[in-house]
Scaffold this motif. Structure first.
Motif, short mmCIF file in Angstrom:
data_model
loop_
_atom_site.label_atom_id
_atom_site.label_comp_id
_atom_site.label_asym_id
_atom_site.label_seq_id
_atom_site.Cartn_x
_atom_site.Cartn_y
_atom_site.Cartn_z
N LYS A 41 0.84 -1.20 0.00
CA LYS A 41 0.00 0.00 0.00
C LYS A 41 0.87 1.25 0.00
CE LYS A 41 -4.18 -1.91 2.00
NZ LYS A 41 -5.06 -2.01 3.15
N ILE A 42 0.47 2.21 -0.82
CA ILE A 42 1.17 3.49 -0.88
C ILE A 42 0.10 4.56 -0.66
CG2 ILE A 42 2.59 5.03 -2.30
CD1 ILE A 42 3.20 2.55 -4.08
N SER A 43 0.36 5.44 0.31
CA SER A 43 -0.65 6.49 0.51
C SER A 43 0.01 7.84 0.67
CB SER A 43 -1.54 6.17 1.71
OG SER A 43 -0.75 6.07 2.86
N GLY A 44 -0.75 8.87 0.37
CA GLY A 44 -0.23 10.22 0.49
C GLY A 44 -1.15 11.22 -0.17
N LYS A 45 -0.70 12.47 -0.18
CA LYS A 45 -1.49 13.52 -0.80
C LYS A 45 -1.22 13.55 -2.30
CE LYS A 45 -1.86 17.59 2.12
NZ LYS A 45 -1.47 18.89 2.26
N ALA A 46 -2.27 13.77 -3.07
CA ALA A 46 -2.15 13.74 -4.52
C ALA A 46 -1.78 15.11 -5.10
CB ALA A 46 -3.46 13.26 -5.13
N PHE A 47 -0.91 15.07 -6.12
CA PHE A 47 -0.64 16.28 -6.91
C PHE A 47 -1.08 15.94 -8.33
CE2 PHE A 47 1.89 19.47 -9.16
CZ PHE A 47 1.67 20.58 -8.36
N VAL A 48 -2.00 16.71 -8.87
CA VAL A 48 -2.65 16.32 -10.12
C VAL A 48 -2.18 17.17 -11.30
CG1 VAL A 48 -4.88 15.94 -11.24
CG2 VAL A 48 -4.66 15.60 -8.76
N LEU A 49 -1.80 16.46 -12.37
CA LEU A 49 -1.31 17.11 -13.60
C LEU A 49 -2.09 16.54 -14.79
CD1 LEU A 49 2.47 16.66 -12.77
CD2 LEU A 49 1.27 18.86 -12.81
N GLY A 50 -1.93 17.14 -15.96
CA GLY A 50 -2.68 16.71 -17.13
C GLY A 50 -1.92 15.80 -18.08
N ASP A 51 -2.21 15.89 -19.36
CA ASP A 51 -1.56 15.07 -20.39
C ASP A 51 -0.17 15.61 -20.73
OD1 ASP A 51 -3.79 13.42 -20.73
OD2 ASP A 51 -4.65 14.69 -22.32
N ASP A 52 0.64 14.75 -21.33
CA ASP A 52 1.91 15.16 -21.95
C ASP A 52 2.84 15.94 -21.02
OD1 ASP A 52 1.30 14.02 -24.51
OD2 ASP A 52 -0.06 15.70 -24.86
N ILE A 53 2.95 15.50 -19.77
CA ILE A 53 3.91 16.14 -18.87
C ILE A 53 5.30 15.66 -19.28
CG2 ILE A 53 4.68 16.37 -16.47
CD1 ILE A 53 2.01 17.80 -17.13
N ASP A 54 6.05 16.53 -19.94
CA ASP A 54 7.36 16.11 -20.48
C ASP A 54 8.46 16.31 -19.45
OD1 ASP A 54 7.01 19.14 -21.47
OD2 ASP A 54 9.13 18.67 -21.26
N THR A 55 9.63 15.75 -19.75
CA THR A 55 10.70 15.77 -18.76
C THR A 55 11.27 17.18 -18.55
OG1 THR A 55 12.24 15.13 -20.50
CG2 THR A 55 11.39 13.37 -19.11
N ASP A 56 11.09 18.09 -19.51
CA ASP A 56 11.51 19.48 -19.29
C ASP A 56 10.63 20.14 -18.23
OD1 ASP A 56 13.67 20.63 -21.35
OD2 ASP A 56 12.47 19.14 -22.40
N GLN A 57 9.38 19.73 -18.16
CA GLN A 57 8.51 20.27 -17.12
C GLN A 57 8.84 19.64 -15.77
OE1 GLN A 57 4.21 20.73 -18.10
NE2 GLN A 57 4.74 19.94 -20.11
N ILE A 58 9.21 18.37 -15.80
CA ILE A 58 9.52 17.67 -14.54
C ILE A 58 10.82 18.21 -13.95
CG2 ILE A 58 10.00 15.42 -13.49
CD1 ILE A 58 8.21 14.19 -15.72
N ILE A 59 11.84 18.38 -14.80
CA ILE A 59 13.09 19.01 -14.33
C ILE A 59 13.70 19.80 -15.50
CG2 ILE A 59 14.43 16.84 -14.66
CD1 ILE A 59 15.13 19.40 -11.88
#
Lengths: 445, 188
Positions: free
Chosen positions: B4-22
């Motif tokens: 089981k993994i639990s926590g608070k959710a952070f919600v994003l949309g489609d096509d989250i590319d790696t430039d957005q991630i870092i």
């Protein structure tokens, strides 16, 4: 009944055949890394295999610093030094060292006429220096490693952990991808480039349309393209989510490679069987295609150049996708004797391309003269602003500008400022647009 | 591995590319140096356009960038749409999420290299679902993932959603990455 991709992977796995979806362990012929992912890869390699571990085969490791070269960023300089140390301790021969990066500040010692081992953008360097061999398997810590598929090889990008694993073992598990087939027939009109073909293909299936799949390209138009243009096509397979792009090797491939010192005995020629199975097949008559653009913020956001009414602030011609000799030949054709009206950046992918800006001519004028006379700014070879990079990177958008670019990605913030806009197009369309300050079809010049 | 993994959710949309991630400008940090590795947590998801950062409202920072020492996010489960992690091969992307404290991502599907990096580096669990969860779950909702029952529960709303089994990478995730997996199988 296998595709060319399946045959290359079967061969590398020591198998008679493989089926899409199965995981196979393959032996790797070339492992490439650069300054952005190399230090992390080396760190994992040492952690997992030991401080004094040796790479699986020093002659199969190619290290090409290219991303953050002409910057004062200290960590970037430090990263190049990490690569130098590793190359030394491992006895790696294939290292294209920017030896002029040797003191604080923006390096100013690059001289295209010098004997520097520095080359420039890794994917172009891999081709120019004879590391792309038909039938082989190439793994690189860069998503555009799929460029190598233009040589009829399996070539794909991985992260640091997998690269470190390959460094230590010379092998990697790969899931055999199913293939999509893109056939381009007909005669290429002079206003089209390979970039228009691949933007068309990506637009057709979408930016995720080839996820985990191989993109195979064939047809008379593809066969008519030179190797650099074929590289443009395979280079952007990743922009549709493709694992690899691939074009069957032919006499042009052999000629290119032999010139680069590749022994013909190292090449293996695979071709898809007539009854090979594909996820989907897509056919195009290139004589009916038109100059194509990918609008922000996805390489799959396809539009025709002539239908856009879009003002631009700058133009950029460079990168592994659009900074090769053929790219500048086409751009020069349209810029010759004319003036750009927006900031226009010219970034040769490699030193070899940089030298060609002098040796390649239209009439009596070199490409370099043509670009200079047109009012373009010419930078030294590297990845430069294609991926933004450190804030002092040549051509980087540090303000929310709109740029038309011959590069490969237009995600939010890709070329610098988070609110900048990037339109992707062929070098010909970029050059034409630079003359008008808005996106236009090169046929309108 | 916990089931089981639990926590608070952070919600994003489609096509989250790696430039957005870092974003690329932070890639000169060397993840093999502990102090620099932490910086990836600081800058995780800093390239996401503000309007899309933390759906449905947006304008929610994933990590408090105003605090130069902040390297952890209060959100430990990321919900995405299609084609999560597309773009560059930078392993810094799943690494940045993991450094910030992310345990799992739930998306419709992943770009290949991000998926492999997440699994092979043992950074986080990349789960898939047929549902458009980013339209259901709100940033800040408390969620729980049950890996045995293949379901995600939004404890804030009480709704439960189906997620797909991990399939043939489960063994590598279980082993905590490619190297441990290969050692277990005596492949190295």
């Amino acid at each position: 009944m296998m595709t060319i991709t399946e045959k290359v992977l079967a061969n590398a796995a020591g198998r008679q055949s493989v089926t899409p979806g199965e995981n196979v362990w393959v032996k790797v012929d070339v492992l490439m890394t650069h300054d952005v992912c190399g230090p992390g890869t080396i760190g994992i390699f040492k952690k997992e295999f030991g401080e004094n571990a040796k790479v699986f085969d020093a002659d199969k490791v190619v290290i090409i610093p290219d991303h953050y070269i002409f910057t004062a960023d200290e960590k970037s300089h430090r990263n190049i030094e990490i690569l130098r140390q590793f190359v030394k301790e491992q006895g790696i021969r294939h290292f294209y060292d920017p030896d002029f990066v040797n003191k604080p500040g923006i390096p100013d010692g690059y001289d295209k006429n010098s004997a520097t081992p520095y080359s420039g953008v890794c994917h172009s360097t891999l081709a120019e220096k004879g590391h792309c061999v038909p039938g082989q398997v190439m793994i690189g810590t860069d998503s555009h490693t799929c460029t190598g598929g233009a040589f009829g090889m399996f070539s794909t990008g991985v992260g640091n952990t997998e690269a470190a694993f390959v460094l230590g073992t010379g092998k990697l598990w790969l899931k055999v991808p199913p293939s999509l087939l893109f056939t381009f027939d007909g005669e290429m009109p002079d206003y089209l480039m390979a970039k228009d073909l691949i933007l068309t293909a990506i637009g057709e299936v979408g930016a995720d349309g080839a996820t985990y799949c191989a993109m195979e390209f064939n047809g008379s138009a593809v066969k008519s393209l030179n190797i650099e243009e074929r590289m443009t096509i395979c280079n952007m397979a990743i922009e549709a989510g493709g694992k690899n792009g691939i074009i069957q090797a032919d006499e042009k491939t052999v000629e290119y490679d032999v010139k680069r010192g590749v022994d013909k005995s190292a090449m293996t020629f695979f071709a898809s069987d007539a009854d090979a199975k594909y996820v989907s097949k897509h056919q195009f008559d290139v004589s009916k295609l038109e100059p194509t653009v990918a609008c922000p913020h996805s390489p799959g956001n396809r539009a025709l150049a002539r239908k856009l009414d879009q003002k631009i602030d700058r133009a950029y011609i460079g990168s592994c996708t659009g900074g090769k000799i053929v790219d500048f030949q086409y751009a020069a054709r349209i810029l010759n004797g004319r003036k750009v009206v927006v900031d226009t950046f010219i970034v040769p992918a490699t030193k070899e391309v940089d030298l060609a800006l002098d040796s390649e001519k239209i009439g009596s004028k070199s490409l370099r003269q043509i670009f200079a006379d047109a009012g373009c700014r010419i930078g030294p070879p590297s990845c430069a602003a294609c991926l933004g990079g450190p804030v002092d990177t040549f051509g980087r958008m540090n303000e929310p500008l709109t740029c038309i670019s011959s590069t490969n990605r237009n995600f939010p913030g890709r070329m610098g400022h988070p609110n900048s806009q990037v339109f992707l197009a062929s070098p010909l369309t970029v050059a034409a647009s630079a003359l008008k300050g808005k996106i236009i079809d090169p046929r309108d010049i | 591995m916990d089931t089981k993994i639990s926590g608070k959710a952070f919600v994003l949309g489609d096509d989250i590319d790696t430039d957005q991630i870092i974003p690329a400008e932070y890639l000169s940090y060397n993840p093999s140096i502990e102090e620099e590795r932490k910086m990836f947590g600081h800058y995780a998801l800093s390239g996401v356009p503000k309007a899309q950062s933390g759906l449905p409202g947006g304008n929610t920072p994933f990590v408090n960038l105003a605090d130069p020492h902040a390297t952890q996010s209060e959100y430990t489960i990321v919900i995405g749409g299609k084609n999560f992690g597309c773009g560059s091969s930078r392993e810094h992307a799943p690494l940045a999420l993991a450094q910030a404290g992310v345990k799992a991502v739930v998306a419709q599907f992943y770009a290949r290299i991000f998926f492999r990096n997440s699994v092979n580096g043992g950074y986080l669990v990349p789960l898939e679902t047929d549902l458009e969860l980013y339209k259901e779950i709100r940033t800040g909702d408390q969620v729980e993932i049950d890996l045995e029952k293949h379901q995600l529960t939004d404890q804030t709303t009480g709704k439960t959603y189906a997620i797909k089994p991990l399939g043939d990478v489960a063994d590598i995730i279980e082993a905590d990455g490619l190297f441990e997996y290969a050692r277990k199988k005596q492949l190295t």
